[in-house]
Design a protein around this motif. Structure first.
Motif, PDB file in Angstrom:
ATOM      1  N   ALA A  43      31.882  34.842  44.229  1.00 15.61           N
ATOM      2  CA  ALA A  43      32.140  36.024  43.408  1.00 15.61           C
ATOM      3  C   ALA A  43      30.990  37.018  43.488  1.00 15.61           C
ATOM      4  O   ALA A  43      31.197  38.230  43.595  1.00 15.61           O
ATOM      5  CB  ALA A  43      32.386  35.608  41.961  1.00 15.61           C
ATOM      6  N   ARG A  44      29.769  36.481  43.460  1.00 15.22           N
ATOM      7  CA  ARG A  44      28.614  37.375  43.439  1.00 15.22           C
ATOM      8  C   ARG A  44      28.310  37.981  44.809  1.00 15.22           C
ATOM      9  O   ARG A  44      28.097  39.188  44.939  1.00 15.22           O
ATOM     10  CB  ARG A  44      27.380  36.608  42.960  1.00 15.22           C
ATOM     11  CG  ARG A  44      27.363  36.312  41.463  1.00 15.22           C
ATOM     12  CD  ARG A  44      26.155  35.455  41.137  1.00 15.22           C
ATOM     13  NE  ARG A  44      25.953  35.317  39.693  1.00 15.22           N
ATOM     14  CZ  ARG A  44      25.068  34.510  39.139  1.00 15.22           C
ATOM     15  NH1 ARG A  44      24.288  33.768  39.923  1.00 15.22           N
ATOM     16  NH2 ARG A  44      24.933  34.437  37.837  1.00 15.22           N
ATOM     17  N   SER A  45      28.256  37.143  45.833  1.00 13.90           N
ATOM     18  CA  SER A  45      27.741  37.592  47.122  1.00 13.90           C
ATOM     19  C   SER A  45      28.813  37.995  48.126  1.00 13.90           C
ATOM     20  O   SER A  45      28.536  38.789  49.023  1.00 13.90           O
ATOM     21  CB  SER A  45      26.866  36.488  47.740  1.00 13.90           C
ATOM     22  OG  SER A  45      25.788  36.184  46.881  1.00 13.90           O
ATOM     23  N   VAL A  46      30.027  37.442  47.994  1.00 13.70           N
ATOM     24  CA  VAL A  46      31.104  37.824  48.917  1.00 13.70           C
ATOM     25  C   VAL A  46      31.911  38.981  48.317  1.00 13.70           C
ATOM     26  O   VAL A  46      32.143  39.999  48.977  1.00 13.70           O
ATOM     27  CB  VAL A  46      32.021  36.626  49.228  1.00 13.70           C
ATOM     28  CG1 VAL A  46      33.136  37.050  50.174  1.00 13.70           C
ATOM     29  CG2 VAL A  46      31.208  35.497  49.853  1.00 13.70           C
ATOM     30  N   LEU A  47      32.334  38.823  47.064  1.00 10.07           N
ATOM     31  CA  LEU A  47      33.102  39.887  46.417  1.00 10.07           C
ATOM     32  C   LEU A  47      32.215  40.980  45.832  1.00 10.07           C
ATOM     33  O   LEU A  47      32.698  42.075  45.523  1.00 10.07           O
ATOM     34  CB  LEU A  47      33.981  39.301  45.299  1.00 10.07           C
ATOM     35  CG  LEU A  47      35.026  38.273  45.718  1.00 10.07           C
ATOM     36  CD1 LEU A  47      35.835  37.828  44.510  1.00 10.07           C
ATOM     37  CD2 LEU A  47      35.939  38.845  46.799  1.00 10.07           C
ATOM     38  N   GLY A  48      30.915  40.673  45.661  1.00 10.23           N
ATOM     39  CA  GLY A  48      30.012  41.663  45.095  1.00 10.23           C
ATOM     40  C   GLY A  48      30.205  41.880  43.613  1.00 10.23           C
ATOM     41  O   GLY A  48      29.885  42.948  43.077  1.00 10.23           O
ATOM     42  N   LEU A  49      30.738  40.859  42.913  1.00  9.39           N
ATOM     43  CA  LEU A  49      30.987  40.971  41.476  1.00  9.39           C
ATOM     44  C   LEU A  49      29.882  40.262  40.707  1.00  9.39           C
ATOM     45  O   LEU A  49      29.485  39.167  41.051  1.00  9.39           O
ATOM     46  CB  LEU A  49      32.335  40.338  41.111  1.00  9.39           C
ATOM     47  CG  LEU A  49      33.560  40.909  41.821  1.00  9.39           C
ATOM     48  CD1 LEU A  49      34.793  40.106  41.439  1.00  9.39           C
ATOM     49  CD2 LEU A  49      33.750  42.366  41.465  1.00  9.39           C
ATOM     50  N   ASP A  50      29.425  40.909  39.656  1.00  2.00           N
ATOM     51  CA  ASP A  50      28.434  40.290  38.783  1.00  2.00           C
ATOM     52  C   ASP A  50      28.390  41.123  37.516  1.00  2.00           C
ATOM     53  O   ASP A  50      28.931  42.240  37.475  1.00  2.00           O
ATOM     54  CB  ASP A  50      27.059  40.245  39.446  1.00  2.00           C
ATOM     55  CG  ASP A  50      26.187  39.107  38.905  1.00  2.00           C
ATOM     56  OD1 ASP A  50      26.570  38.523  37.874  1.00  2.00           O
ATOM     57  OD2 ASP A  50      25.142  38.830  39.507  1.00  2.00           O
ATOM     58  N   VAL A  74      30.343  34.873  35.764  1.00  2.00           N
ATOM     59  CA  VAL A  74      31.694  34.997  36.326  1.00  2.00           C
ATOM     60  C   VAL A  74      32.626  33.906  35.801  1.00  2.00           C
ATOM     61  O   VAL A  74      33.658  33.623  36.390  1.00  2.00           O
ATOM     62  CB  VAL A  74      31.654  34.977  37.877  1.00  2.00           C
ATOM     63  CG1 VAL A  74      30.851  36.141  38.400  1.00  2.00           C
ATOM     64  CG2 VAL A  74      31.099  33.657  38.397  1.00  2.00           C
ATOM     65  N   ARG A  75      32.265  33.311  34.660  1.00  2.00           N
ATOM     66  CA  ARG A  75      33.105  32.247  34.094  1.00  2.00           C
ATOM     67  C   ARG A  75      34.509  32.745  33.785  1.00  2.00           C
ATOM     68  O   ARG A  75      35.493  32.037  33.975  1.00  2.00           O
ATOM     69  CB  ARG A  75      32.445  31.701  32.831  1.00  2.00           C
ATOM     70  CG  ARG A  75      33.228  30.563  32.178  1.00  2.00           C
ATOM     71  CD  ARG A  75      32.525  29.992  30.973  1.00  2.00           C
ATOM     72  NE  ARG A  75      33.244  28.863  30.394  1.00  2.00           N
ATOM     73  CZ  ARG A  75      32.697  27.735  30.028  1.00  2.00           C
ATOM     74  NH1 ARG A  75      31.407  27.550  30.217  1.00  2.00           N
ATOM     75  NH2 ARG A  75      33.410  26.774  29.489  1.00  2.00           N
ATOM     76  N   GLY A  76      34.605  33.972  33.291  1.00  2.00           N
ATOM     77  CA  GLY A  76      35.927  34.519  32.989  1.00  2.00           C
ATOM     78  C   GLY A  76      36.770  34.730  34.219  1.00  2.00           C
ATOM     79  O   GLY A  76      37.999  34.738  34.146  1.00  2.00           O
ATOM     80  N   LEU A  77      36.120  34.883  35.376  1.00  2.76           N
ATOM     81  CA  LEU A  77      36.865  35.097  36.614  1.00  2.76           C
ATOM     82  C   LEU A  77      37.430  33.784  37.145  1.00  2.76           C
ATOM     83  O   LEU A  77      38.574  33.719  37.600  1.00  2.76           O
ATOM     84  CB  LEU A  77      35.946  35.742  37.661  1.00  2.76           C
ATOM     85  CG  LEU A  77      36.586  36.161  38.981  1.00  2.76           C
ATOM     86  CD1 LEU A  77      37.637  37.230  38.736  1.00  2.76           C
ATOM     87  CD2 LEU A  77      35.523  36.679  39.939  1.00  2.76           C
ATOM     88  N   CYS A  78      36.657  32.728  37.078  1.00  2.00           N
ATOM     89  CA  CYS A  78      37.159  31.442  37.572  1.00  2.00           C
ATOM     90  C   CYS A  78      38.017  30.736  36.535  1.00  2.00           C
ATOM     91  O   CYS A  78      38.718  29.785  36.840  1.00  2.00           O
ATOM     92  CB  CYS A  78      36.004  30.543  38.008  1.00  2.00           C
ATOM     93  SG  CYS A  78      35.270  29.560  36.680  1.00  2.00           S
TER      94      CYS A  78
END
Length: 890
Positions: A651-658, A879-883
């Protein structure tokens, strides 16, 4: 022609009250033309029902009379006396209070409001103050049950002098209405039908008697003591109008057909959501049963609005008569945040809230505005800007869209003068500010915004020659109180379901009324918690007090129950975990009913509706990363994320989400660590070797560098001194540690070094490992040591170097092109400054390098990035809400 005379009817409140008033008028004026009469109603909501009742009473077509409130009828006559508006009275009184210095500045507007209401009641009730302050002090002493002390003489002086000033010059609007009524009677008396919801005040009663000498007056007064029905007799037994026999004796006299359980139901619910569902269910059932008028009496507005939302979800619209405070609308929020930007030196949160308002920059396309706001937010976070528009603009030099918005805000702010001015000048400045922010058109397109701007324009006109000079803070306090007092009503909805308040239900008929929030706190007699005017003083002056408030509440409840087909009261038995008792008057009513008829009025609530969708877990996410999208580089921080949870890394490094960054307004532990790093880098640039240098010189150098690094934060926030003192306690320990380290053969070599290392993968690609090393040391034999400063306790660092999953030091060792003899954490906090090395840095580096390249190789081959984090990794994961960790099948 109707002859002079006053005819006074007392009718019991009930569903036929309006009909009986109409019949009384027809009895006095049977002809078809009633346009010569004037009908006075206490509430305009009654007008349509009265006109309909008038037609039915006549049994034929009529020319209907004007039906208005007394205020509207008297407006033309009162205007001739050029009354002083309440706003002008407010500023006149404010200037007196400010000039006399009787009270603290902070509560002057609230005191103005209280005194104006007090003076209006004196006018309306026909009461008057005595002629001297000394006589008033004697009255106050009697009211308080105290001797005539200095405090009472002060209170008497305040009230008497302000009242005297109030009576000079133009009359108030209430006084002008009484003067206008007398003028009407003297010049052009017209026959009147007056519908009163209770006893009239002394001045109004005297005016009607005088008017009746010139023209016919029919007074129809609602009086619940006229117990015309068994239902009213039962309500009168529970809520007597005066001291009476004990409750048991009163209810014993009620007839058998006085039972209320067919008309009244009291329902206790568990919580707010349960109450909202109960209310919504009651409305749906009433509509299904054919009810044509339903009132939601919003004693608890939060629960009522939640019920409204549930109804509107089902397509049932609710007409809101009571409205809501203008200060709670988005339009008012824009005004508030725009002024906050000015008042707090463009505090960064206020600036963002202003930029995100849907009203500002309305001519700018939405997508362009959103991009600009995002760029402004990034500039604030990246620049750690706490206050000031210029530092934000400085970070937007390559963002022309965002810079244009920030320039507009800067220009608007500079154009808003903060010099003291009259209130109408401040309001014109505010209108200009909103125009400069390109918000005027958007506000005019919004119902609440239009109300807000019209209110500003009305105040500017009313105050056009007001000379009271206000500072920005004084004017802001006044504006806040005005917006909080103003009500906004959305009049675009017409529905048989009406949200209203209890006094507005007087003498109106509804098929069903649901009183929302009938607990002891909210459904209670009005509690006049006056700042200055004591309840005893009110009674001495003949003004309504707490006892009158209780009777008013009982009248309201009686008229509601008597006038409606069925009334349901709901209340929350628990509020925030504490018991929520039922309203005292309803407790009495329930007790009285059970004593007389053996049946309670309190019933259990219907159960909460079941959730339609059964809970379904979801599989643990494990996305696959295409080889073309596999990251080409990784840091020690990224590697730790990959080890902790592959999905988190994805989520952080591939999708760029944080999670979005945030401006650090107060120094935190991580900021403290970074500041200490900077101090040590600067210090060791000056003193790479400390051996042979005195403690005084070294401590002075450390102090100099510390102040240079911490200085700006200390200027912005003196409380950061606590962190400075924390580091100062460690400076001596650090020098002792550095000396011990040099004695053991290690010497400072370099700090804050950025390094990269290319790692070949089996599939032919290359992974770049990157890092920034806090410190490098060299041994006497040229051996290399990698050190990482940590502002952590020693126990956690001791565990970290023994944990095979902690790869930070190993990755730092692996970054070097030469063998690393020592890789260690240096504890700068805790019990003492000390070193915590890996047992075998070469082996640890090889193991983690192998693991890293293997994971990236398998990632390229399609291995899923499973969400397999545990414990604190998940507890603090952004990113707990994402997974959706909480909904996984396992």
């Amino acid at each position: 022609m109707i002859g002079p005379g006053l005819t006074h009817h007392r009718f019991a409140p009930g569903p036929d009250f309006i009909d009986r008033c109409a019949q009384a008028l027809i009895a006095h004026a049977p002809g078809p033309d009633l346009t010569g009469w004037r009908v006075v109603v206490p509430n305009l909501m009654m007008a349509p029902a009265f006109k309909q009742a008038l037609r039915q009473a006549a049994g034929r077509s009529l020319l209907l009379p004007p039906v208005e409130t007394l205020q509207v009828h008297l407006a033309p006559w009162a205007a001739a006396f050029t009354p002083l508006s309440d706003t002008r009275r407010q500023f006149a009184l404010y200037q007196q209070l400010r000039a006399r210095g009787w009270f603290e500045q902070g509560n002057l507007w609230a005191l103005c409001e209280e005194f104006i209401a007090f003076f209006d009641e004196l006018t309306e009730q026909g009461a008057a103050l005595v002629d001297s302050e000394a006589a008033l002090a004697e009255q106050l002493a009697a009211a308080y049950g105290a001797r005539n002390t200095e405090a009472l003489r002060f209170e008497a002086a305040v009230v008497h002098q302000l009242w005297y000033a109030e009576t000079q010059g133009a009359p108030s609007r209430r006084a002008a209405r009484l003067l206008g009524a007398a003028q009407w009677t003297a010049c052009a008396p017209t026959p009147l039908l007056v519908i009163a919801e209770g006893a009239l005040s002394t001045p109004l009663r005297a005016w009607l008697v005088r008017h009746a000498e010139c023209a016919g007056v029919v007074l129809c007064q609602a009086d619940r003591s006229v117990a015309a029905t068994p239902l009213l007799a039962m309500l009168g037994a529970a809520w007597p109008t005066e001291n009476a026999a004990p409750l048991q004796a009163r209810v014993a006299a009620v007839a058998d057909d006085g039972a209320l359980d067919a008309h009244v139901q009291i329902i206790g619910v568990d919580a707010l959501e349960h109450e909202a569902h109960t209310v919504a269910l009651g409305v749906r059932q009433a509509l299904a049963a054919g009810a044509e008028s339903i009132a939601l009496v919003a004693v608890d507005r939060m629960a009522a609005r939640r019920a409204r939302a549930l109804l509107e979800r089902d397509g049932i619209l609710v007409e809101d008569e009571s409205g809501w405070k203008l200060s709670t609308t988005r339009a008012a929020a824009l005004v508030d945040v725009a002024l906050e930007v000015l008042a707090r030196s463009a505090y960064w949160r206020d600036v963002l809230d202003l930029c995100k308002s849907p009203f500002v920059f309305s001519a700018t396309p939405v997508e362009q505005r959103q991009r600009a706001v995002l760029a402004i937010e990034r500039a604030i976070i990246d620049g750690a800007v706490v206050t000031g528009l210029a530092p934000i603009a400085a970070g937007l030099t390559e963002q022309p869209e965002a810079l244009a918005l920030m320039t507009a805000i800067s220009d608007a702010s500079r154009g808003f003068s903060m010099q003291s001015a009259a209130p109408q000048v401040w309001l014109r400045r505010l209108r200009d500010l909103l125009s400069a922010l390109d918000a005027t058109d958007a506000l005019l397109a919004d119902a609440a915004g239009q109300t807000l701007l019209e209110g500003f324009d009305e105040h500017i006109e009313v105050l056009r020659d007001e000379g009271c000079q206000l500072s920005f803070d004084e004017w802001r306090d006044w504006l806040d109180s005005e917006m909080d007092a103003a009500m906004f009503r959305d009049r675009s909805i017409r529905s048989p379901v009406v949200m209203t308040h209890l006094p507005a239900c007087r003498l109106r008929h509804f098929d069903v009324a649901i009183v929302v929030g009938a607990d002891a706190i909210q459904l209670a007699a009005e509690d006049r918690r006056a700042i200055f005017i004591h309840d005893g003083v009110r009674q001495e002056l003949g003004l309504p007090g707490r006892a009158d408030g209780l009777q008013r509440l009982r009248d309201d409840l009686t008229m509601l129950i008597a006038g409606c087909g069925r009334v349901v009261f709901t209340w929350q038995k628990l509020r925030d975990g504490d018991p929520g008792p039922l309203a005292a008057e309803l407790e009495i009513l329930d007790l009285a009913h059970e004593m007389r008829f053996g049946r309670p009025l309190i019933h259990p609530a219907p159960p909460m509706p079941p959730v339609n969708a059964a809970h379904q877990g979801q599989p643990v996410p494990g996305p696959v990363v295409p080889r073309s999208q596999r990251p080409a580089s990784i840091t020690a921080y990224g590697y730790a994320s990959l080890v902790n949870c592959p999905y988190q890394y994805f989520a952080r490094s591939v999708l760029g989400l944080d999670e979005a960054g945030e401006v650090s307004e107060a120094m935190e532990k991580r900021d403290y660590g970074q500041f200490v790093h900077s101090v040590l880098e600067r210090f060791h640039t000056r003193f790479p070797v400390v051996t042979g240098v005195s403690d005084e010189v070294l401590l002075a150098a450390l102090e100099t560098e510390t102040l240079a690094v911490f200085g700006e934060r200390l200027k912005a926030n003196f409380l950061e001194t606590a962190w400075l003192l924390r580091w100062r306690k460690r400076m001596g320990d650090y020098l002792d540690w550095q000396r011990r380290r040099e004695q053991s053969g290690w010497h400072y070599a370099e700090a804050e070094r950025s390094v990269r290392r290319a790692l070949p993968l089996a599939d032919g690609d290359t992974l770049t490992l990157k890092g920034r090393l806090d410190r490098l040391d060299r041994g006497a034999d040229g051996a290399l040591a990698v050190l990482d400063y940590k502002a952590r306790d020693t126990a956690s660092l001791r565990r970290a170097v023994k944990d095979p999953e902690d790869g930070q030091l190993a990755i730092y060792a692996a970054l070097m092109d030469e063998a690393v003899a020592q890789a260690a954490y240096v504890a700068l906090d805790g019990d003492r400054v000390d070193t915590y090395p890996l047992d075998d840095p070469a082996a640890a580096a090889a193991a983690h390098l192998g693991r890293l390249t293997d994971v990236f190789q398998r990632m390229g081959e399609g291995a899923p990035m499973k969400a397999n984090g545990l414990g604190t990794v998940c507890d603090y994961c952004s990113v707990r809400g994402l997974c959706r960790k909480d909904y996984h099948d396992d």
